[in-house]
Scaffold this active site. Structure first.
Site, PDB file in Angstrom:
ATOM      1  N   CYS A 128       0.799  -1.227   0.000  1.00  0.00           N
ATOM      2  CA  CYS A 128       0.000   0.000   0.000  1.00  0.00           C
ATOM      3  C   CYS A 128       0.827   1.271   0.000  1.00  0.00           C
ATOM      4  O   CYS A 128       0.276   2.364  -0.088  1.00  0.00           O
ATOM      5  CB  CYS A 128      -0.944   0.015   1.204  1.00  0.00           C
ATOM      6  SG  CYS A 128      -0.110   0.296   2.775  1.00  0.00           S
ATOM      7  N   CYS A 167      -2.660  -1.702   5.500  1.00  0.00           N
ATOM      8  CA  CYS A 167      -3.308  -2.705   4.642  1.00  0.00           C
ATOM      9  C   CYS A 167      -3.330  -4.086   5.278  1.00  0.00           C
ATOM     10  O   CYS A 167      -3.936  -5.005   4.736  1.00  0.00           O
ATOM     11  CB  CYS A 167      -2.637  -2.761   3.271  1.00  0.00           C
ATOM     12  SG  CYS A 167      -1.007  -3.533   3.257  1.00  0.00           S
ATOM     13  N   CYS A 178      12.487  -8.378  12.003  1.00  0.00           N
ATOM     14  CA  CYS A 178      13.049  -9.220  10.952  1.00  0.00           C
ATOM     15  C   CYS A 178      12.050  -9.235   9.795  1.00  0.00           C
ATOM     16  O   CYS A 178      11.014  -9.884   9.882  1.00  0.00           O
ATOM     17  CB  CYS A 178      13.274 -10.616  11.526  1.00  0.00           C
ATOM     18  SG  CYS A 178      14.087 -11.732  10.399  1.00  0.00           S
TER      19      CYS A 178
HETATM   20 ZN   LIG Z   1       0.578  -1.819   3.635  1.00  0.00          ZN
END
Ligand SMILES: [Zn+2]
Length: 132
Positions: free
Chosen positions: A52, A100, A120
């Site tokens: 996004c 998102c 990570c």
């Molecule tokens: Zn996103």
């Protein structure tokens, strides 16, 4: 990208992402260690969500963890969310994009100062935007 990413269905995500991005971001996959070009990214800039475009990590929070995955000691404030992940017979803390919901990776409590955290991340779940 200005469309509302929270309403995209699986087919729309598949169309928007590469097969590997889809596998990681939408299916909680993990890229093979050492495969992301972002491992070696040392320029100043921002790591953004590949799903996004939300800015997730600043380059000055990146460190070399030796794991083969891009690692950070802190996200940009409010950029990511976390939840417990009990897959693979262990409990880990999953990290996702706060906008998102895309899966980014995991966070572990063995990182460097100042936070002691190690985010990570899957490089394929992010894109790098150099400063300036
Ligand atoms: Zn996103």
């Amino acid at each position: 990208m200005t469309d509302d990413v929270t309403t995209l269905d699986e087919a729309a995500w598949r169309e928007r992402l590469s097969a590997e991005q889809f596998r990681v971001l939408r299916k909680h996959g993990t890229e093979r260690a050492g495969t992301s070009p972002l491992n070696a990214e040392k320029r100043a800039g921002t790591f953004a969500c590949a799903g996004c475009g939300q800015e997730l990590f600043a380059s000055d929070a990146k460190f070399e963890s030796g794991t083969g995955w891009p690692s950070f000691f802190a996200p940009i404030e409010g950029a990511v969310g976390t939840m417990k992940d009990r897959s693979l017979f262990m409990t880990r803390t999953e990290v996702h994009c706060a906008r998102c919901g895309g899966h980014l990776g995991h966070v572990f409590p063995d990182g460097p100062a100042p936070t002691g955290q190690r985010y990570c991340m899957n490089g394929v779940a992010m894109r790098f935007e150099p400063k300036g």
